[in-house]
Design a protein around this motif. Structure first.
Motif, short mmCIF file in Angstrom:
data_model
loop_
_atom_site.label_atom_id
_atom_site.label_comp_id
_atom_site.label_asym_id
_atom_site.label_seq_id
_atom_site.Cartn_x
_atom_site.Cartn_y
_atom_site.Cartn_z
N PHE A 217 6.94 103.45 121.44
CA PHE A 217 5.94 103.37 120.39
C PHE A 217 5.35 104.73 120.01
CE2 PHE A 217 5.96 99.09 122.14
CZ PHE A 217 6.14 98.37 120.98
N GLY A 218 5.93 105.81 120.51
CA GLY A 218 5.44 107.12 120.13
C GLY A 218 5.74 107.42 118.68
N PRO A 219 5.03 108.39 118.07
CA PRO A 219 5.22 108.72 116.66
C PRO A 219 6.45 109.56 116.38
CG PRO A 219 3.57 110.15 117.64
CD PRO A 219 3.95 109.17 118.71
N SER A 220 7.19 109.95 117.42
CA SER A 220 8.38 110.77 117.19
C SER A 220 9.40 110.01 116.36
CB SER A 220 9.01 111.17 118.53
OG SER A 220 10.22 111.83 118.30
N ILE A 221 10.15 110.74 115.53
CA ILE A 221 11.15 110.08 114.69
C ILE A 221 12.53 110.08 115.34
CG2 ILE A 221 9.94 110.66 112.57
CD1 ILE A 221 12.03 112.88 112.16
N ASN A 222 12.67 110.69 116.53
CA ASN A 222 14.01 110.79 117.09
C ASN A 222 13.99 111.06 118.59
OD1 ASN A 222 12.92 113.35 116.60
ND2 ASN A 222 14.92 114.30 116.57
N LEU A 223 15.13 110.74 119.22
CA LEU A 223 15.39 111.16 120.58
C LEU A 223 16.26 112.41 120.53
CD1 LEU A 223 16.26 107.88 122.53
CD2 LEU A 223 14.16 109.20 122.65
N VAL A 224 16.05 113.32 121.46
CA VAL A 224 16.80 114.57 121.50
C VAL A 224 17.46 114.69 122.87
CG1 VAL A 224 16.65 117.08 121.40
CG2 VAL A 224 15.27 115.69 119.87
N PHE A 225 18.77 114.98 122.87
CA PHE A 225 19.53 115.10 124.11
C PHE A 225 19.59 116.55 124.55
CE2 PHE A 225 23.72 115.78 126.19
CZ PHE A 225 23.53 114.98 127.30
N LYS A 226 19.25 116.78 125.82
CA LYS A 226 19.30 118.14 126.38
C LYS A 226 19.40 118.02 127.90
CE LYS A 226 18.61 122.66 126.90
NZ LYS A 226 19.61 123.68 126.52
N ASN A 227 20.40 118.68 128.49
CA ASN A 227 20.59 118.70 129.94
C ASN A 227 20.56 117.31 130.55
OD1 ASN A 227 20.58 121.45 129.54
ND2 ASN A 227 19.32 121.89 131.32
N ALA A 229 19.40 114.51 129.58
CA ALA A 229 18.16 113.74 129.46
C ALA A 229 17.80 113.61 127.99
CB ALA A 229 17.02 114.41 130.23
N LEU A 230 17.09 112.52 127.66
CA LEU A 230 16.59 112.31 126.31
C LEU A 230 15.13 112.68 126.27
CD1 LEU A 230 18.26 108.86 125.51
CD2 LEU A 230 19.05 111.13 124.87
N HIS A 231 14.73 113.40 125.21
CA HIS A 231 13.35 113.86 125.07
C HIS A 231 12.75 113.28 123.79
CE1 HIS A 231 15.46 116.79 127.58
NE2 HIS A 231 14.30 117.12 128.10
N CYS A 232 11.48 112.92 123.86
CA CYS A 232 10.79 112.34 122.72
C CYS A 232 9.40 112.93 122.62
CB CYS A 232 10.71 110.81 122.88
SG CYS A 232 9.84 109.97 121.55
N LEU A 233 9.03 113.36 121.41
CA LEU A 233 7.69 113.89 121.17
C LEU A 233 6.73 112.72 121.02
CD1 LEU A 233 6.09 116.50 120.76
CD2 LEU A 233 6.62 116.36 118.33
N VAL A 234 6.02 112.37 122.10
CA VAL A 234 5.20 111.17 122.13
C VAL A 234 3.89 111.37 121.39
CG1 VAL A 234 3.99 109.55 123.65
CG2 VAL A 234 6.23 110.43 124.29
N SER A 235 3.26 112.51 121.57
CA SER A 235 2.00 112.80 120.90
C SER A 235 1.95 114.29 120.59
CB SER A 235 0.81 112.40 121.78
OG SER A 235 0.74 113.22 122.92
N HIS A 236 0.79 114.76 120.11
CA HIS A 236 0.66 116.19 119.79
C HIS A 236 0.87 117.06 121.02
CE1 HIS A 236 -0.55 115.36 115.77
NE2 HIS A 236 -1.66 114.76 116.12
N GLU A 237 0.57 116.53 122.20
CA GLU A 237 0.55 117.38 123.39
C GLU A 237 1.42 116.84 124.52
OE1 GLU A 237 -3.56 117.61 124.29
OE2 GLU A 237 -4.03 118.94 122.62
N PHE A 242 13.58 110.93 129.40
CA PHE A 242 14.32 109.87 130.07
C PHE A 242 15.58 110.46 130.66
CE2 PHE A 242 17.56 106.40 129.80
CZ PHE A 242 17.03 105.60 130.80
N ASP A 243 15.65 110.51 132.00
CA ASP A 243 16.79 111.07 132.72
C ASP A 243 17.94 110.07 132.66
OD1 ASP A 243 18.62 111.71 134.93
OD2 ASP A 243 17.11 113.17 135.50
N LEU A 244 19.05 110.47 132.04
CA LEU A 244 20.18 109.56 131.85
C LEU A 244 21.00 109.35 133.11
CD1 LEU A 244 21.21 110.90 128.38
CD2 LEU A 244 20.66 108.52 128.82
N VAL A 245 20.86 110.22 134.10
CA VAL A 245 21.58 110.07 135.35
C VAL A 245 20.84 109.10 136.26
CG1 VAL A 245 22.47 111.25 137.41
CG2 VAL A 245 22.56 112.38 135.17
N ARG A 246 19.55 109.36 136.49
CA ARG A 246 18.75 108.49 137.37
C ARG A 246 18.16 107.30 136.62
NH1 ARG A 246 14.32 112.23 139.72
NH2 ARG A 246 14.33 112.91 137.54
#
Length: 391
Positions: A217-227, A229-237, A242-246
């Motif tokens: 439910f975060g305001p981010s418009i996308n998931l970003v893959f890096k190392n 893991a998926l990263h999402c901008l949940v709020s301003h700060e 989400f670790d895809l391995v564990r």
């Protein structure tokens, strides 16, 4: 001149299989298509899934940029790396999907990896089609035009898929491909599912974690893959990871000076050859002042440095009709949606240089993504088992 007898071997027949493989591995993909018809043995070598993997590893060509447009159109963005001369244009890709798919379904991108594109076909409203259809998902290789359907998990009632928070890609350290889907109920927002499919384990799994609510439910418009893991901008700060391995969630602070003050729009992505995380935000819809911050060290959330600080006073048309930032191409060109047009902007120049993309279909672009051409077959990576079960 000495004539060759019919029993004398030609030079190519005396080459060992290792030498032939070494040559074929370094040929362009289009040349390999011609080599397939040389002999049965060459056809067998090139068609081997291991050959496709090794050929992809040796590939040094930068990724292409593919645009997903309205009216279910995928197009290749030509000349996007240099917009100073003739600009760029969108060239529609050919499909191996029946036309009926697009009459009854909307087409959405889940992700792209190793030459494979994961596409979700969402059924249109029953009120529109007067019929009931099921959702479908496919792995598709645009280079070979080969596709394979993926059996979806059973949806929890009347739901929609939050496509900007879905993902497909590889997790190299565990030699696996994974798919992430987020389902949310139409009438009951609390009814939601965050499900992950592992190709190695051959099953869908539902994730249960309180931090998953923030991701969904975060305001981010996308998931970003890096190392891995998926990263999402949940709020301003805050960034949610989400670790895809564990398959676990973590939350980290986003320490960028002034980031939360007056931001009109925000975006998280990756940029450059090392695919560093970036955060972009604009501060005013009037003149589109915008900044891009790049993370100097991965997982060090206080290591951000400002890459660009630019005023986008390009034209009155841009100020009035800029719909949204779509992200950067692999070469660092910014893609922006303006009404039914796609604009490319080179932010490294002062003032920024821009070009309007030639679009023969006149369909609005609402997503761009990196794509690497390969021979990898959707059939070779997709297990032949019942995949609908969710654990």
């Amino acid at each position: 001149m000495i004539k060759q007898t019919k029993f004398e071997e030609s030079p190519i027949t005396v080459l060992t299989e290792d030498i032939i493989l070494n040559i074929l591995h370094r040929l362009p993909l289009k040349s390999l298509g011609k080599c397939k018809v040389v002999s049965k043995s060459w056809h067998s070598l090139i068609s081997n899934p291991e050959f496709a993997k090794f050929h992809l590893q040796l590939c040094t060509d930068p990724p292409l940029t593919i645009a997903l447009q309205y009216y279910n159109t995928f197009s290749r963005l030509e000349n996007s790396s240099d917009i100073t001369n003739n600009g760029a244009e969108l060239i529609p890709l050919e499909y191996q999907f029946p036309a009926t798919f697009f009459k009854t379904h909307f087409c959405f991108l889940i992700g792209s990896c190793d030459g494979l594109v994961c596409i979700y076909f969402k059924m249109k409203s029953v009120m529109v089609t007067k019929q009931v259809f099921k959702d479908m998902m496919f792995l598709w290789n645009p280079m070979t035009n080969e596709r394979k359907e993926i059996t979806l998990p059973k949806e929890p009632g009347h739901t929609y898929v939050k496509f900007k928070l879905c993902w497909f890609g590889s997790v190299p350290s565990i030699d696996d491909y994974k798919i992430v889907l987020v389902y949310i109920a139409y009438n009951y927002p609390s009814e939601r599912r965050f499900v992950v499919y592992s190709f190695k384990d051959r099953t869908w799994r539902q994730m249960h974690d309180t931090l998953g609510d923030e991701l969904i439910f975060g305001p981010s418009i996308n998931l970003v893959f890096k190392n891995e893991a998926l990263h999402c901008l949940v709020s301003h700060e805050t960034i949610c990871k989400f670790d895809l391995v564990r398959e676990t969630f973590e939350v980290f602070p986003l320490s960028i000076p002034g980031f939360s003050q007056g931001s009109h729009s925000k975006m998280l992505g990756v940029l450059g050859e090392d695919r560093s995380l970036y955060v972009m935000f604009s501060q005013s819809p009037v003149n589109w002042l915008w900044e891009v911050w790049l993370q100097k060290e991965h997982n060090k959330w206080d290591s951000w440095r400002r890459l660009y600080n630019t005023s986008m006073e390009l034209s009155e048309e841009f100020v009035l009709y800029c719909s949204k930032f779509l992200g950067f191409t692999y070469g660092g060109i910014l893609c922006v949606q303006l009404m039914n047009e796609l604009w490319l902007i080179d932010p490294t120049l002062d003032p920024p240089l821009y070009a309007v993309v030639k679009n023969p279909s006149y369909a609005k672009v609402f997503e761009v993504f990196d794509y690497v051409e390969s021979l990898i077959s959707p059939v070779s990576v997709l297990p032949q088992v019942n995949q609908s079960k969710v654990r």
